[in-house]
Design a protein around this motif. Structure first.
Motif: not given
Length: 91
Positions: A30-32, A34-35
């Motif tokens: 999810w972090e990637d 979102e980026t």
């Protein structure tokens, strides 16, 4: 991919579609995702997305998607950066 792009006839229109493709096809965390959502709408965002391409292709392979199909989806997401918007704004 049909579940993600079916309502828009196979065309990436919304940021949420880019996010779901990165997550569900490419298996990105999810972090990637979102980026990627942030950079896809920026000018020059396609080049910034390339940082995630290898991990996306690895995840797609694990999820049973051929490299050619995965690359085609990736390119469509990159090109969509010039026009995608949040789905809620479409209402």
């Amino acid at each position: 991919m049909h579940a993600i792009l079916g309502n828009t006839y196979g065309v990436v229109v919304y940021q949420e579609q880019v996010m779901r493709l990165a997550r569900e096809v490419g298996g990105l965390p999810w972090e990637d995702v979102e980026t990627i959502r942030k950079v896809v709408s920026k000018s020059g965002g396609a080049k910034e997305m390339d940082h995630y391409l290898d991990r996306y292709l690895d995840g797609a392979r694990v999820n049973g998607v051929t490299e050619d199909e995965a690359r085609a989806v990736w390119v469509q997401c990159q090109k969509a950066g010039g026009y995608v918007f949040n789905r809620a704004h479409g209402a």
